[in-house]
Design an enzyme around this catalytic site. Structure first.
Site, PDB file in Angstrom:
ATOM      1  N   HIS A 195      24.355  59.133  26.962  1.00  0.00           N
ATOM      2  CA  HIS A 195      25.055  60.338  26.467  1.00  0.00           C
ATOM      3  C   HIS A 195      24.342  61.596  26.940  1.00  0.00           C
ATOM      4  O   HIS A 195      23.123  61.674  26.989  1.00  0.00           O
ATOM      5  CB  HIS A 195      25.281  60.304  24.958  1.00  0.00           C
ATOM      6  CG  HIS A 195      24.109  60.541  24.062  1.00  0.00           C
ATOM      7  ND1 HIS A 195      23.653  61.798  23.709  1.00  0.00           N
ATOM      8  CD2 HIS A 195      23.294  59.674  23.403  1.00  0.00           C
ATOM      9  CE1 HIS A 195      22.624  61.682  22.875  1.00  0.00           C
ATOM     10  NE2 HIS A 195      22.375  60.402  22.670  1.00  0.00           N
ATOM     11  N   ASP A 222      16.219  62.734  23.620  1.00  0.00           N
ATOM     12  CA  ASP A 222      17.530  62.254  23.144  1.00  0.00           C
ATOM     13  C   ASP A 222      18.622  63.265  23.531  1.00  0.00           C
ATOM     14  O   ASP A 222      18.915  64.154  22.758  1.00  0.00           O
ATOM     15  CB  ASP A 222      17.483  62.082  21.617  1.00  0.00           C
ATOM     16  CG  ASP A 222      18.793  61.574  21.050  1.00  0.00           C
ATOM     17  OD1 ASP A 222      19.646  61.105  21.816  1.00  0.00           O
ATOM     18  OD2 ASP A 222      18.940  61.663  19.809  1.00  0.00           O
ATOM     19  N   GLU A 232      28.396  62.239  21.823  1.00  0.00           N
ATOM     20  CA  GLU A 232      27.864  61.054  21.135  1.00  0.00           C
ATOM     21  C   GLU A 232      27.375  61.425  19.752  1.00  0.00           C
ATOM     22  O   GLU A 232      27.620  60.723  18.769  1.00  0.00           O
ATOM     23  CB  GLU A 232      26.704  60.439  21.950  1.00  0.00           C
ATOM     24  CG  GLU A 232      26.218  59.085  21.420  1.00  0.00           C
ATOM     25  CD  GLU A 232      25.041  59.147  20.445  1.00  0.00           C
ATOM     26  OE1 GLU A 232      24.610  58.096  19.967  1.00  0.00           O
ATOM     27  OE2 GLU A 232      24.563  60.259  20.150  1.00  0.00           O
ATOM     28  N   GLU A 233      26.633  62.528  19.689  1.00  0.00           N
ATOM     29  CA  GLU A 233      25.946  62.882  18.433  1.00  0.00           C
ATOM     30  C   GLU A 233      26.918  63.207  17.300  1.00  0.00           C
ATOM     31  O   GLU A 233      26.569  63.089  16.133  1.00  0.00           O
ATOM     32  CB  GLU A 233      25.003  64.070  18.663  1.00  0.00           C
ATOM     33  CG  GLU A 233      23.875  63.790  19.649  1.00  0.00           C
ATOM     34  CD  GLU A 233      22.792  62.866  19.110  1.00  0.00           C
ATOM     35  OE1 GLU A 233      22.944  62.335  17.998  1.00  0.00           O
ATOM     36  OE2 GLU A 233      21.792  62.679  19.837  1.00  0.00           O
TER      37      GLU A 233
HETATM   38  N1  PHE Z   1      22.221  57.012  19.079  1.00  0.00           N
HETATM   39  C1  PHE Z   1      21.188  57.596  18.260  1.00  0.00           C
HETATM   40  C2  PHE Z   1      21.106  59.070  18.582  1.00  0.00           C
HETATM   41  O1  PHE Z   1      21.538  59.506  19.601  1.00  0.00           O
HETATM   42  C3  PHE Z   1      19.825  57.043  18.483  1.00  0.00           C
HETATM   43  C4  PHE Z   1      19.778  55.600  18.771  1.00  0.00           C
HETATM   44  C5  PHE Z   1      19.409  55.165  20.016  1.00  0.00           C
HETATM   45  C6  PHE Z   1      20.123  54.682  17.813  1.00  0.00           C
HETATM   46  C7  PHE Z   1      19.366  53.844  20.316  1.00  0.00           C
HETATM   47  C8  PHE Z   1      20.058  53.335  18.083  1.00  0.00           C
HETATM   48  C9  PHE Z   1      19.691  52.905  19.347  1.00  0.00           C
HETATM   49  O2  PHE Z   1      20.610  59.802  17.815  1.00  0.00           O
HETATM   50 ZN    ZN Z   2      20.546  61.556  18.727  1.00  0.00          ZN
HETATM   51 ZN    ZN Z   3      20.924  59.550  21.476  1.00  0.00          ZN
END
Ligand code: PHE
Ligand code: ZN
Ligand code: ZN
Length: 250
Positions: A45, A57, A91-92
Site C-alpha cells: 500500500h 508503513d 489501505e489505512e
Molecule cells: N496493515 C497494517 C497497517 O498498515 C499493519 C499490518 C501489517 C498488519 C502487516 C498486519 C500485517 O497499519
Molecule cells: Zn498502517
Molecule cells: Zn501498512
C-alpha cells in the site's frame, strides 16, 4: 511511480475509486507472460495514516516492491506467468484499494491469479522477520518465503495478521496469499532479541502510525534483506507452475 514503471516497459494503469473519505487510486503494472492466463501478483500500500508520513508503513514496502519490479524489468527476463505489481491506495482507511481491485475482476480474472504476495512494513527500526500464516486456502506462498529465509540464513517466525492488510481481499477470493512483515507496535521479547538482535522490551516500530514515522524510521539492513526476499519470490514465481503453489507436500 507510473512514469518509472512505464519507462521500464510495464503496461501500467491507474485505477481510481471512491471511499467514504474521498477518491484514491491504485497503480497496477504488469509484464505479460508467455502463458498470460497465469498471473502472479505482488502488492504494497502506497498511502499512509494521516498522523505521519508513513515511511516504514508503508514507504518501505512500496520501495521494496517498486525496486524489485524495476530490477526485474531491467534484467530482460521473459516471464512464463504474467507478473503484476500493485500499489494500493487507501489501505489505512479500510483496505479500500485492494478491495476495489479484487471486486472489479471477473471470475476468470480471479481464477488466473495463482498467488498474491503482500508487502506491508519491511524496515522496522527494531526489526523482526515475520511470514504471514493466515491463509485458509493453503500454505504454498508461506512455505516459499520461509524456504528463502532458511536458504539465506535469516531466522523467521510466523505471524497471523488476521487479514489486516491488502491480502485480505485475495484470501476472500480463494487466492493463495502470503506476506512479509518486520513488526509494528508489538514488543520484541528477549528471545526475539536473541534471535534477531535489537532491543528487547521495545516495540519493533515505536513510531507505528505516528508523526515520527519519518525518513529516519527505517532499518536499512532489514529493507535490504526483505527486498531480496521479494526479488527471490518474483524470480521464482515468474516461472513457477502455479497449479502447484498450494499442492500438499509429496
Ligand atoms: N496493515 C497494517 C497497517 O498498515 C499493519 C499490518 C501489517 C498488519 C502487516 C498486519 C500485517 O497499519
Ligand atoms: Zn498502517
Ligand atoms: Zn501498512
Amino acid at each position: 511511480m507510473k512514469g518509472k514503471l512505464d519507462a521500464a516497459g510495464f503496461t501500467t494503469s491507474v485505477q481510481t475509486f471512491q471511499t467514504p473519505h474521498g477518491s484514491s487510486s491504485d497503480v497496477i503494472a504488469e509484464l505479460p507472460g508467455t502463458a498470460p492466463e497465469h498471473v502472479v501478483m505482488f502488492g504494497s500500500h502506497l498511502d499512509s495514516v494521516e498522523a505521519g508520513p508513513g515511511i516504514n508503513d508503508n514507504g518501505s514496502g512500496s520501495a521494496g516492491v517498486l525496486q524489485t519490479a524495476l530490477s526485474y524489468a531491467a534484467s530482460g527476463e521473459k516471464p512464463t506467468n504474467t507478473v503484476r505489481f500493485a500499489f494500493w491506495g487507501a489501505e489505512e482507511q479500510g483496505l479500500y484499494g485492494s478491495s476495489h481491485y479484487v471486486d472489479s475482476l471477473s471470475s476468470s480474472d480471479k481464477a488466473a491469479i495463482g498467488a498474491y504476495l503482500n508487502v506491508d512494513m519491511i524496515a522496522s527500526p527494531n526489526p523482526g522477520y515475520f511470514v504471514y500464516d493466515d491463509n485458509p486456502a493453503g500454505t504454498g506462498v508461506r512455505d516459499s518465503l520461509t524456504a528463502h529465509y532458511d536458504e539465506v540464513g535469516i531466522p523467521w517466525e510466523y505471524t497471523d495478521p488476521q487479514g489486516r492488510s491488502d491480502h485480505a481481499a485475495f484470501i476472500d477470493a480463494g487466492i493463495p496469499t502470503g506476506g512479509i512483515y518486520s513488526g509494528g507496535e508489538e514488543t520484541k521479547s528477549q528471545e526475539q532479541a536473541d534471535r534477531w538482535g535489537g532491543q528487547a522490551g521495545a516495540e519493533f516500530d515505536a513510531c507505528y502510525h505516528r508523526s515520527c514515522d519519518g525518513i529516519d524510521n527505517i532499518d536499512t539492513d532489514a529493507l535490504d534483506k526483505n527486498t531480496d526476499a521479494i526479488g527471490a519470490m518474483v524470480w521464482s514465481y515468474a516461472g513457477k507452475d502455479l497449479g502447484t503453489v498450494n499442492a500438499p507436500a509429496a
